[in-house]
Design an enzyme around this catalytic site. Sequence first.
Site, PDB file in Angstrom:
ATOM      1  N   GLU A 149       0.821  -1.213   0.000  1.00 52.13           N
ATOM      2  CA  GLU A 149       0.000   0.000   0.000  1.00 52.13           C
ATOM      3  C   GLU A 149       0.855   1.263   0.000  1.00 52.13           C
ATOM      4  O   GLU A 149       0.715   2.117   0.875  1.00 52.13           O
ATOM      5  CB  GLU A 149      -0.890   0.026   1.255  1.00 52.13           C
ATOM      6  CG  GLU A 149      -1.779  -1.183   1.450  1.00 52.13           C
ATOM      7  CD  GLU A 149      -2.494  -1.169   2.804  1.00 52.13           C
ATOM      8  OE1 GLU A 149      -2.270  -0.245   3.616  1.00 52.13           O
ATOM      9  OE2 GLU A 149      -3.269  -2.103   3.050  1.00 52.13           O
ATOM     10  N   PRO A 150       1.761   1.419  -0.946  1.00 52.83           N
ATOM     11  CA  PRO A 150       2.618   2.603  -0.914  1.00 52.83           C
ATOM     12  C   PRO A 150       1.857   3.861  -1.324  1.00 52.83           C
ATOM     13  O   PRO A 150       0.992   3.811  -2.208  1.00 52.83           O
ATOM     14  CB  PRO A 150       3.700   2.288  -1.949  1.00 52.83           C
ATOM     15  CG  PRO A 150       3.010   1.412  -2.944  1.00 52.83           C
ATOM     16  CD  PRO A 150       2.024   0.591  -2.143  1.00 52.83           C
ATOM     17  N   GLY A 151       2.145   4.954  -0.691  1.00 51.25           N
ATOM     18  CA  GLY A 151       1.573   6.241  -1.060  1.00 51.25           C
ATOM     19  C   GLY A 151       2.699   7.210  -1.385  1.00 51.25           C
ATOM     20  O   GLY A 151       2.991   7.501  -2.540  1.00 51.25           O
ATOM     21  N   ARG A 195       2.420  20.188   6.053  1.00 50.19           N
ATOM     22  CA  ARG A 195       3.444  19.312   6.643  1.00 50.19           C
ATOM     23  C   ARG A 195       4.482  20.026   7.507  1.00 50.19           C
ATOM     24  O   ARG A 195       4.790  19.548   8.599  1.00 50.19           O
ATOM     25  CB  ARG A 195       4.142  18.472   5.563  1.00 50.19           C
ATOM     26  CG  ARG A 195       3.177  17.586   4.758  1.00 50.19           C
ATOM     27  CD  ARG A 195       3.888  16.526   3.933  1.00 50.19           C
ATOM     28  NE  ARG A 195       4.382  15.469   4.780  1.00 50.19           N
ATOM     29  CZ  ARG A 195       5.630  15.309   5.122  1.00 50.19           C
ATOM     30  NH1 ARG A 195       6.551  16.120   4.659  1.00 50.19           N
ATOM     31  NH2 ARG A 195       5.986  14.347   5.932  1.00 50.19           N
ATOM     32  N   TYR A 199       4.210  18.646  11.272  1.00 46.48           N
ATOM     33  CA  TYR A 199       5.237  17.661  11.672  1.00 46.48           C
ATOM     34  C   TYR A 199       6.632  18.274  11.737  1.00 46.48           C
ATOM     35  O   TYR A 199       7.616  17.531  11.791  1.00 46.48           O
ATOM     36  CB  TYR A 199       5.307  16.510  10.669  1.00 46.48           C
ATOM     37  CG  TYR A 199       3.997  15.929  10.222  1.00 46.48           C
ATOM     38  CD1 TYR A 199       3.230  15.142  11.085  1.00 46.48           C
ATOM     39  CD2 TYR A 199       3.530  16.141   8.926  1.00 46.48           C
ATOM     40  CE1 TYR A 199       2.042  14.584  10.654  1.00 46.48           C
ATOM     41  CE2 TYR A 199       2.340  15.585   8.497  1.00 46.48           C
ATOM     42  CZ  TYR A 199       1.597  14.818   9.370  1.00 46.48           C
ATOM     43  OH  TYR A 199       0.415  14.265   8.940  1.00 46.48           O
ATOM     44  N   CYS A 236      -2.507  33.906   9.586  1.00 45.25           N
ATOM     45  CA  CYS A 236      -2.287  34.541  10.877  1.00 45.25           C
ATOM     46  C   CYS A 236      -1.961  33.531  11.961  1.00 45.25           C
ATOM     47  O   CYS A 236      -2.735  33.335  12.906  1.00 45.25           O
ATOM     48  CB  CYS A 236      -3.501  35.380  11.240  1.00 45.25           C
ATOM     49  SG  CYS A 236      -3.741  36.651  10.011  1.00 45.25           S
ATOM     50  N   GLU A 237      -0.868  32.844  11.788  1.00 45.83           N
ATOM     51  CA  GLU A 237      -0.353  31.905  12.787  1.00 45.83           C
ATOM     52  C   GLU A 237       1.164  31.889  12.661  1.00 45.83           C
ATOM     53  O   GLU A 237       1.684  31.833  11.535  1.00 45.83           O
ATOM     54  CB  GLU A 237      -0.836  30.476  12.504  1.00 45.83           C
ATOM     55  CG  GLU A 237      -2.316  30.316  12.507  1.00 45.83           C
ATOM     56  CD  GLU A 237      -2.791  29.158  13.376  1.00 45.83           C
ATOM     57  OE1 GLU A 237      -1.983  28.590  14.150  1.00 45.83           O
ATOM     58  OE2 GLU A 237      -3.978  28.848  13.272  1.00 45.83           O
ATOM     59  N   TYR A 294       0.625  13.912   0.585  1.00 42.61           N
ATOM     60  CA  TYR A 294       0.166  14.618   1.799  1.00 42.61           C
ATOM     61  C   TYR A 294       0.350  16.136   1.669  1.00 42.61           C
ATOM     62  O   TYR A 294       0.620  16.822   2.643  1.00 42.61           O
ATOM     63  CB  TYR A 294       0.867  14.053   3.045  1.00 42.61           C
ATOM     64  CG  TYR A 294       0.761  12.552   3.113  1.00 42.61           C
ATOM     65  CD1 TYR A 294      -0.474  11.953   3.317  1.00 42.61           C
ATOM     66  CD2 TYR A 294       1.859  11.726   2.902  1.00 42.61           C
ATOM     67  CE1 TYR A 294      -0.608  10.565   3.333  1.00 42.61           C
ATOM     68  CE2 TYR A 294       1.735  10.339   2.910  1.00 42.61           C
ATOM     69  CZ  TYR A 294       0.495   9.765   3.127  1.00 42.61           C
ATOM     70  OH  TYR A 294       0.369   8.413   3.129  1.00 42.61           O
TER      71      TYR A 294
HETATM   72  N1  LLP Z   1      -1.619   2.045   4.485  1.00 39.92           N
HETATM   73  C1  LLP Z   1      -2.143   2.524   5.618  1.00 39.92           C
HETATM   74  C2  LLP Z   1      -3.014   1.664   6.415  1.00 39.92           C
HETATM   75  C3  LLP Z   1      -1.823   3.828   6.035  1.00 39.92           C
HETATM   76  O1  LLP Z   1      -2.339   4.290   7.176  1.00 39.92           O
HETATM   77  C4  LLP Z   1      -0.962   4.636   5.249  1.00 39.92           C
HETATM   78  C5  LLP Z   1      -0.609   5.996   5.647  1.00 39.92           C
HETATM   79  C6  LLP Z   1      -0.448   4.083   4.056  1.00 39.92           C
HETATM   80  C7  LLP Z   1      -0.799   2.785   3.703  1.00 39.92           C
HETATM   81  C8  LLP Z   1       0.459   4.860   3.132  1.00 39.92           C
HETATM   82  O2  LLP Z   1       1.645   5.168   3.758  1.00 39.92           O
HETATM   83  P1  LLP Z   1       2.873   5.816   2.937  1.00 39.92           P
HETATM   84  O3  LLP Z   1       3.365   4.770   1.953  1.00 39.92           O
HETATM   85  O4  LLP Z   1       2.374   7.008   2.234  1.00 39.92           O
HETATM   86  O5  LLP Z   1       3.852   6.137   3.969  1.00 39.92           O
HETATM   87  N2  LLP Z   1       0.245  12.960   6.624  1.00 39.92           N
HETATM   88  C9  LLP Z   1       1.471  12.280   6.974  1.00 39.92           C
HETATM   89  C10 LLP Z   1       1.465  10.819   6.587  1.00 39.92           C
HETATM   90  C11 LLP Z   1       0.291  10.051   7.133  1.00 39.92           C
HETATM   91  C12 LLP Z   1       0.293   8.604   6.729  1.00 39.92           C
HETATM   92  C13 LLP Z   1      -0.980   7.943   7.080  1.00 39.92           C
HETATM   93  N3  LLP Z   1      -1.107   6.574   6.687  1.00 39.92           N
HETATM   94  C14 LLP Z   1       2.644  13.027   6.358  1.00 39.92           C
HETATM   95  O6  LLP Z   1       2.426  14.042   5.713  1.00 39.92           O
HETATM   96  O7  LLP Z   1       3.783  12.640   6.559  1.00 39.92           O
END
Ligand code: LLP
Length: 433
Positions: free
Chosen positions: A293-295, A332, A336, A362-363, A391
């Site tokens: 499940e890469p994002g 981000r 973070y 305004c922050e 993200y």
């Molecule tokens: N699968 C599940 C169940 C997840 O919760 C996530 C991310 C992914 C896959 C994808 O993860 P990735 O490959 O993108 O790392 N907003 C944060 C990241 C939150 C990630 C949430 N879950 C940021 O900007 O760093």
Amino acid sequence: MKGERESLALRRPSFAYRAARSGKSELFCEAVALESLAARHGTPLYVYSAAMIRARLDAFARAFRPIPHTLCYSVKANSTLAILRLVAGEGVGFDVVSGGELQRVFRASPKGAGKVVFSGVGKTAAELEFALRSGILLFNAESASELKLLSATAARLKKRAAIAIRVNPDVSAKTHPYISTGLHQHKFGVPIPEARTLYALAAQQPYLTVAGVSVHIGSQITNMGTFQEALGRVADLVRRLRRQGHDIRYVDAGGGLGISYEGAQGNFEEQIAAYARAVLTPLRGLNVHLLLEPGRAIVGAAGVLLARVLYRKTNRRKRFLIVDAGMNDLLRPSLYSAYHEIVSVRRKSHETEITDVVGPICETGDFFARDRKLPLVDEGDLLAILDVGAYGSVLGSNYNTRGRAAEVLVDGTRAKVIRRRESFEDQMRMENP
Ligand code: LLP
């Protein structure tokens, strides 16, 4: 400071400086000058490279060729429809965490249900019903209560649900605490001993099919040992469940592979190869179909956010570049303390300065860089904030009644607006004075 040429190495060839029409060196996305996109569509503007997204998907496919697998791109990282269509066009499935994301997937890929996995700790009854009716590949259940509701809904609809329990392996992802999910104090997953009980329970439900084990320990993970450790625990569980007669066909290894926000540190091919080794080693001989499940690793480096310098300002000795993008466009850094490289789109000067890059909101938390060494730029100049494909736009908001930024997808010489800039009237449409 690293020269901008060097610092862009990891995003090449999609993002590179070239001689523009003016003869000056300018940052391009593929064959399109970013300055021309900003002039045409305004700023703040997200710009994505289709070639880089395809290349990353391809690198994943090659690295995992030794094992039967399905890539399920994590929609939450960037859910703009045109990006989903691009990904679906490469034969990839999807990881969704809400009914809304599932609807997006069907807009982009109407027949895509067979490659969809549904994760998340808080799926509602309506979302479960929608996913069941759609016939998705796998439900990643995260609690006894969810399993109970899924079983009852499936029985009512007379639709079978293939399930995996998302286990919480109690492994530290060694990443930012807000995006770390694999320790027992986090809300995610089910501790392995309890998961065993849930599998026994699920196997007794007439409309549930026990099909897999799922794990996701966090995001922006750069320590490959943590993946290996988590998958090792998953592999042990798979063996144990099989001994008890469960037909475990899938291991869903989640997402989480990090990218190099700070510039050239190895190349993507090497990173993905190391990741594949970490995931595949514990699964050796297990004969499972792997789901991934890469994002971020797919879209993160494929996007930049263009912002114009509105004002230069100095408070005592502290310098600020006030730009027209804000934390509502890219959260981000504020949320973070994330680092994003910032470069000047036109290379005018070799002189540098130490400055903050901040938005108009305004922050005090509305910043993109603090005390950063940057090339000297003028008011009106264009900056590119790098590695915002994941993200970025998805975390956008209307804070300070700012419309959400427009988004452009570049593919070779073509540039298409894939989301138009949100107008004031768009925002007003929801309200009832
Ligand atoms: N699968 C599940 C169940 C997840 O919760 C996530 C991310 C992914 C896959 C994808 O993860 P990735 O490959 O993108 O790392 N907003 C944060 C990241 C939150 C990630 C949430 N879950 C940021 O900007 O760093």
